[in-house]
Design a protein around this motif. Structure first.
Motif, PDB file in Angstrom:
ATOM      1  N   TRP A  35      -1.581  14.591 -18.056  1.00  0.00           N
ATOM      2  CA  TRP A  35      -0.752  13.394 -17.918  1.00  0.00           C
ATOM      3  C   TRP A  35      -1.525  12.079 -17.952  1.00  0.00           C
ATOM      4  O   TRP A  35      -0.919  11.023 -18.154  1.00  0.00           O
ATOM      5  CB  TRP A  35       0.050  13.462 -16.606  1.00  0.00           C
ATOM      6  CG  TRP A  35      -0.825  13.491 -15.382  1.00  0.00           C
ATOM      7  CD1 TRP A  35      -1.308  14.596 -14.747  1.00  0.00           C
ATOM      8  CD2 TRP A  35      -1.349  12.373 -14.660  1.00  0.00           C
ATOM      9  NE1 TRP A  35      -2.099  14.236 -13.684  1.00  0.00           N
ATOM     10  CE2 TRP A  35      -2.134  12.878 -13.609  1.00  0.00           C
ATOM     11  CE3 TRP A  35      -1.209  10.987 -14.805  1.00  0.00           C
ATOM     12  CZ2 TRP A  35      -2.795  12.044 -12.698  1.00  0.00           C
ATOM     13  CZ3 TRP A  35      -1.873  10.158 -13.902  1.00  0.00           C
ATOM     14  CH2 TRP A  35      -2.651  10.693 -12.857  1.00  0.00           C
ATOM     15  N   PHE A  36      -2.821  12.080 -17.789  1.00  0.00           N
ATOM     16  CA  PHE A  36      -3.546  10.820 -17.605  1.00  0.00           C
ATOM     17  C   PHE A  36      -3.637  10.033 -18.904  1.00  0.00           C
ATOM     18  O   PHE A  36      -3.957  10.582 -19.950  1.00  0.00           O
ATOM     19  CB  PHE A  36      -4.953  11.091 -17.060  1.00  0.00           C
ATOM     20  CG  PHE A  36      -5.596   9.871 -16.470  1.00  0.00           C
ATOM     21  CD1 PHE A  36      -5.327   9.492 -15.167  1.00  0.00           C
ATOM     22  CD2 PHE A  36      -6.454   9.093 -17.225  1.00  0.00           C
ATOM     23  CE1 PHE A  36      -5.912   8.365 -14.609  1.00  0.00           C
ATOM     24  CE2 PHE A  36      -7.051   7.965 -16.685  1.00  0.00           C
ATOM     25  CZ  PHE A  36      -6.773   7.598 -15.381  1.00  0.00           C
ATOM     26  N   GLY A  37      -3.373   8.746 -18.826  1.00  0.00           N
ATOM     27  CA  GLY A  37      -3.430   7.852 -19.982  1.00  0.00           C
ATOM     28  C   GLY A  37      -2.044   7.386 -20.374  1.00  0.00           C
ATOM     29  O   GLY A  37      -1.063   8.102 -20.183  1.00  0.00           O
ATOM     30  N   PRO A  38      -1.957   6.169 -20.913  1.00  0.00           N
ATOM     31  CA  PRO A  38      -0.654   5.638 -21.314  1.00  0.00           C
ATOM     32  C   PRO A  38      -0.141   6.308 -22.581  1.00  0.00           C
ATOM     33  O   PRO A  38      -0.790   7.190 -23.140  1.00  0.00           O
ATOM     34  CB  PRO A  38      -0.943   4.147 -21.556  1.00  0.00           C
ATOM     35  CG  PRO A  38      -2.395   4.087 -21.890  1.00  0.00           C
ATOM     36  CD  PRO A  38      -3.051   5.225 -21.128  1.00  0.00           C
ATOM     37  N   GLU A  39       1.039   5.865 -23.030  1.00  0.00           N
ATOM     38  CA  GLU A  39       1.603   6.395 -24.270  1.00  0.00           C
ATOM     39  C   GLU A  39       0.597   6.172 -25.409  1.00  0.00           C
ATOM     40  O   GLU A  39      -0.212   5.257 -25.361  1.00  0.00           O
ATOM     41  CB  GLU A  39       2.950   5.733 -24.592  1.00  0.00           C
ATOM     42  CG  GLU A  39       2.884   4.248 -24.937  1.00  0.00           C
ATOM     43  CD  GLU A  39       2.769   3.313 -23.726  1.00  0.00           C
ATOM     44  OE1 GLU A  39       2.630   2.108 -23.966  1.00  0.00           O
ATOM     45  OE2 GLU A  39       2.798   3.762 -22.572  1.00  0.00           O
ATOM     46  N   ASN A  40       0.644   7.030 -26.391  1.00  0.00           N
ATOM     47  CA  ASN A  40      -0.265   6.989 -27.553  1.00  0.00           C
ATOM     48  C   ASN A  40      -1.710   7.331 -27.198  1.00  0.00           C
ATOM     49  O   ASN A  40      -2.613   7.091 -28.004  1.00  0.00           O
ATOM     50  CB  ASN A  40      -0.232   5.625 -28.258  1.00  0.00           C
ATOM     51  CG  ASN A  40       1.173   5.202 -28.641  1.00  0.00           C
ATOM     52  OD1 ASN A  40       2.000   6.047 -28.978  1.00  0.00           O
ATOM     53  ND2 ASN A  40       1.450   3.935 -28.562  1.00  0.00           N
ATOM     54  N   VAL A  41      -1.936   7.835 -25.994  1.00  0.00           N
ATOM     55  CA  VAL A  41      -3.289   8.184 -25.560  1.00  0.00           C
ATOM     56  C   VAL A  41      -3.262   9.598 -24.979  1.00  0.00           C
ATOM     57  O   VAL A  41      -2.347   9.945 -24.227  1.00  0.00           O
ATOM     58  CB  VAL A  41      -3.815   7.188 -24.496  1.00  0.00           C
ATOM     59  CG1 VAL A  41      -5.144   7.628 -23.933  1.00  0.00           C
ATOM     60  CG2 VAL A  41      -3.944   5.790 -25.108  1.00  0.00           C
ATOM     61  N   VAL A  42      -4.266  10.390 -25.330  1.00  0.00           N
ATOM     62  CA  VAL A  42      -4.391  11.745 -24.794  1.00  0.00           C
ATOM     63  C   VAL A  42      -5.735  11.843 -24.075  1.00  0.00           C
ATOM     64  O   VAL A  42      -6.765  11.451 -24.624  1.00  0.00           O
ATOM     65  CB  VAL A  42      -4.329  12.793 -25.933  1.00  0.00           C
ATOM     66  CG1 VAL A  42      -4.608  14.186 -25.401  1.00  0.00           C
ATOM     67  CG2 VAL A  42      -2.980  12.740 -26.629  1.00  0.00           C
TER      68      VAL A  42
END
Length: 147
Positions: A35-42
């Motif tokens: 789950w860590f990181g904002p949208e568009n980020v993995v």
């Protein structure tokens, strides 16, 4: 003499999980990657040593291929209640800020409060507000699926 006021941000969320489950999501690297990181980020890599002076490091990849790495040390650890850690991007290691995350029971869920302080400037506040808002949305979705 008064301390200078440094830019900060606060985000609160109610999560459908116990404080112990939310704490574990922050301190178990396998869960953090989900789950860590904002949208568009993995989140690609996570190393977590949740004890005072223990280190953490998270490597994230944007969908445009840009790589981000943040790391720091735990300053305070109260199991299932609170995490305080330094925060520094690999690209600007001289800009060390501080994150405090608290987990308060609320019925069958948890009120998570995130305070990110000692940010460098207002632009850093805007960037981190965007990042943490997206990250908290992913954490909410994680617990919606897990429940």
């Amino acid at each position: 003499m008064d301390q200078p006021v440094t830019p900060s941000l606060t985000i609160k969320r109610r999560l459908n999980a116990s404080p112990a489950e939310v704490y574990e999501a922050w301190t178990d690297p396998e869960l953090l990657l989900r789950w860590f990181g904002p949208e568009n980020v993995v989140a690609q890599e996570a190393q977590v040593d949740p004890r005072v002076d223990g280190a953490y490091r998270v490597v994230m990849l944007e969908d445009n291929g840009e790589r981000h790495e943040v790391s720091g040390r735990y300053l305070e650890v109260v199991e299932n209640e609170k995490l305080v850690f330094s925060w520094s991007w690999i690209t600007t290691p001289e800009r060390v800020s501080r994150v405090t995350v608290t987990f308060k029971p609320d019925g069958g869920g948890t009120i998570l409060t995130l305070l990110h302080e000692k940010l460098f400037d207002d632009q850093a506040v805007r960037g981190h507000t965007h990042g943490w808002t997206g990250t908290m949305a992913k954490l909410e979705a994680y617990f919606a699926r897990a429940g």
